[in-house]
Design a protein around this motif. Structure first.
Motif, PDB file in Angstrom:
ATOM      1  N   ALA A 122      45.998  42.638  79.183  1.00 27.41           N
ATOM      2  CA  ALA A 122      47.110  42.563  80.131  1.00 27.41           C
ATOM      3  C   ALA A 122      46.837  41.496  81.192  1.00 27.41           C
ATOM      4  O   ALA A 122      47.750  40.752  81.598  1.00 27.41           O
ATOM      5  CB  ALA A 122      47.316  43.919  80.804  1.00 27.41           C
ATOM      6  N   ALA A 123      45.583  41.401  81.656  1.00 27.92           N
ATOM      7  CA  ALA A 123      45.250  40.387  82.659  1.00 27.92           C
ATOM      8  C   ALA A 123      45.316  38.981  82.067  1.00 27.92           C
ATOM      9  O   ALA A 123      45.679  38.027  82.760  1.00 27.92           O
ATOM     10  CB  ALA A 123      43.854  40.644  83.214  1.00 27.92           C
ATOM     11  N   LEU A 124      44.996  38.846  80.772  1.00 27.17           N
ATOM     12  CA  LEU A 124      45.064  37.541  80.134  1.00 27.17           C
ATOM     13  C   LEU A 124      46.505  37.085  79.914  1.00 27.17           C
ATOM     14  O   LEU A 124      46.778  35.884  79.833  1.00 27.17           O
ATOM     15  CB  LEU A 124      44.320  37.568  78.797  1.00 27.17           C
ATOM     16  CG  LEU A 124      42.792  37.702  78.885  1.00 27.17           C
ATOM     17  CD1 LEU A 124      42.213  37.938  77.501  1.00 27.17           C
ATOM     18  CD2 LEU A 124      42.191  36.453  79.506  1.00 27.17           C
ATOM     19  N   ARG A 125      47.439  38.024  79.775  1.00 23.52           N
ATOM     20  CA  ARG A 125      48.844  37.695  79.478  1.00 23.52           C
ATOM     21  C   ARG A 125      49.711  37.543  80.724  1.00 23.52           C
ATOM     22  O   ARG A 125      50.884  37.188  80.614  1.00 23.52           O
ATOM     23  CB  ARG A 125      49.448  38.790  78.598  1.00 23.52           C
ATOM     24  CG  ARG A 125      48.899  38.800  77.206  1.00 23.52           C
ATOM     25  CD  ARG A 125      49.678  39.773  76.356  1.00 23.52           C
ATOM     26  NE  ARG A 125      49.010  39.947  75.069  1.00 23.52           N
ATOM     27  CZ  ARG A 125      48.781  41.089  74.487  1.00 23.52           C
ATOM     28  NH1 ARG A 125      49.181  42.208  75.063  1.00 23.52           N
ATOM     29  NH2 ARG A 125      48.183  41.160  73.322  1.00 23.52           N
ATOM     30  N   THR A 126      49.207  37.816  81.913  1.00 22.91           N
ATOM     31  CA  THR A 126      50.055  37.784  83.109  1.00 22.91           C
ATOM     32  C   THR A 126      50.466  36.363  83.441  1.00 22.91           C
ATOM     33  O   THR A 126      49.739  35.406  83.180  1.00 22.91           O
ATOM     34  CB  THR A 126      49.317  38.371  84.330  1.00 22.91           C
ATOM     35  OG1 THR A 126      48.113  37.650  84.516  1.00 22.91           O
ATOM     36  CG2 THR A 126      49.057  39.828  84.179  1.00 22.91           C
ATOM     37  N   VAL A 127      51.659  36.246  84.030  1.00 22.41           N
ATOM     38  CA  VAL A 127      52.185  34.954  84.467  1.00 22.41           C
ATOM     39  C   VAL A 127      52.249  35.010  85.992  1.00 22.41           C
ATOM     40  O   VAL A 127      52.905  35.892  86.554  1.00 22.41           O
ATOM     41  CB  VAL A 127      53.590  34.702  83.878  1.00 22.41           C
ATOM     42  CG1 VAL A 127      54.163  33.389  84.386  1.00 22.41           C
ATOM     43  CG2 VAL A 127      53.534  34.711  82.362  1.00 22.41           C
ATOM     44  N   PRO A 128      51.595  34.084  86.690  1.00 22.20           N
ATOM     45  CA  PRO A 128      51.603  34.150  88.159  1.00 22.20           C
ATOM     46  C   PRO A 128      52.952  33.762  88.735  1.00 22.20           C
ATOM     47  O   PRO A 128      53.668  32.930  88.182  1.00 22.20           O
ATOM     48  CB  PRO A 128      50.523  33.146  88.560  1.00 22.20           C
ATOM     49  CG  PRO A 128      50.416  32.214  87.417  1.00 22.20           C
ATOM     50  CD  PRO A 128      50.756  33.013  86.200  1.00 22.20           C
ATOM     51  N   SER A 129      53.264  34.360  89.870  1.00 23.46           N
ATOM     52  CA  SER A 129      54.530  34.048  90.546  1.00 23.46           C
ATOM     53  C   SER A 129      54.398  32.706  91.259  1.00 23.46           C
ATOM     54  O   SER A 129      53.278  32.211  91.464  1.00 23.46           O
ATOM     55  CB  SER A 129      54.859  35.153  91.549  1.00 23.46           C
ATOM     56  OG  SER A 129      53.882  35.160  92.577  1.00 23.46           O
ATOM     57  N   PRO A 130      55.528  32.094  91.639  1.00 27.88           N
ATOM     58  CA  PRO A 130      55.450  30.799  92.354  1.00 27.88           C
ATOM     59  C   PRO A 130      54.650  30.896  93.666  1.00 27.88           C
ATOM     60  O   PRO A 130      53.965  29.953  94.047  1.00 27.88           O
ATOM     61  CB  PRO A 130      56.914  30.446  92.617  1.00 27.88           C
ATOM     62  CG  PRO A 130      57.691  31.213  91.627  1.00 27.88           C
ATOM     63  CD  PRO A 130      56.910  32.436  91.304  1.00 27.88           C
TER      64      PRO A 130
END
Length: 186
Positions: free
Chosen positions: A126-134
């Motif tokens: 799950a941590a590898l797949r996260t997309v950071p917010s702007p």
């Protein structure tokens, strides 16, 4: 040398402070290491008690090498013959009490004890797949600092500071301090 230093006059107080401190009137100077021994001291004899106390203690000769080597233990919890120390038969046949055996056991960890997590642990999927917010991306960028080029003059005064008006308190703090002439006061 400045002319003020050559015309300096020493005050009476400075002269007093420059004198060495006097010794106390009851002070006795260290006496000579060689002095006359009285006749009574030369003819004195010591008592029997003092003679007994003057005899040095009789110490057994130490063999320091026997302390340098560890004592060997057999699997039967009896000392090996190489240990060089004699044990009485009573001490060899003695048994430890149940309480001593219980106290001799090493401590165990509590049942609810959780060991520390290792520093190197796997990263979850799950941590590898996260997309950071702007906002996270903005915060992760280093601050953009102005580069100092050859045209930058650190001694140039800004226009806003040239037009500033100092307050009365600033003028008061900018005045030099007045000192008394302490040398001529005495």
């Amino acid at each position: 040398m400045p002319p003020a230093m050559s015309s300096y006059v020493i005050s009476q107080r400075v002269m007093e402070l420059s004198r060495p401190k006097l010794l106390h009137k009851r002070y006795k100077y260290p006496r000579d290491p060689q002095w006359k021994v009285s006749n009574s001291a030369l003819n004195a004899t010591c008592s029997q008690r003092v003679s007994i106390l003057a005899v040095p203690k009789a110490c057994p000769p130490h063999n320091y090498q026997q302390h340098a080597f560890p004592k060997y233990v057999n699997s039967d919890s009896q000392f090996d013959s190489r240990s060089k120390q004699q044990w009485s038969s009573a001490s060899m046949s003695s048994k430890a009490s149940d309480r001593i055996v219980q106290l001799a056991k090493p401590r165990t960890l509590q049942p609810a004890y959780e060991e520390e997590e290792s520093v190197m642990r796997p990263v979850s999927r799950a941590a590898l797949r996260t997309v950071p917010s702007p906002r996270i991306i903005e915060l992760s960028q280093p601050l953009a600092r102005k580069t100092i080029t050859d045209t930058w003059n650190p001694f140039q005064i800004s226009l806003s500071s040239q037009t500033a008006i100092a307050t009365v308190r600033i003028h008061e703090l900018a005045r030099p301090k007045k000192y008394f002439n302490l040398l001529n006061k005495f």
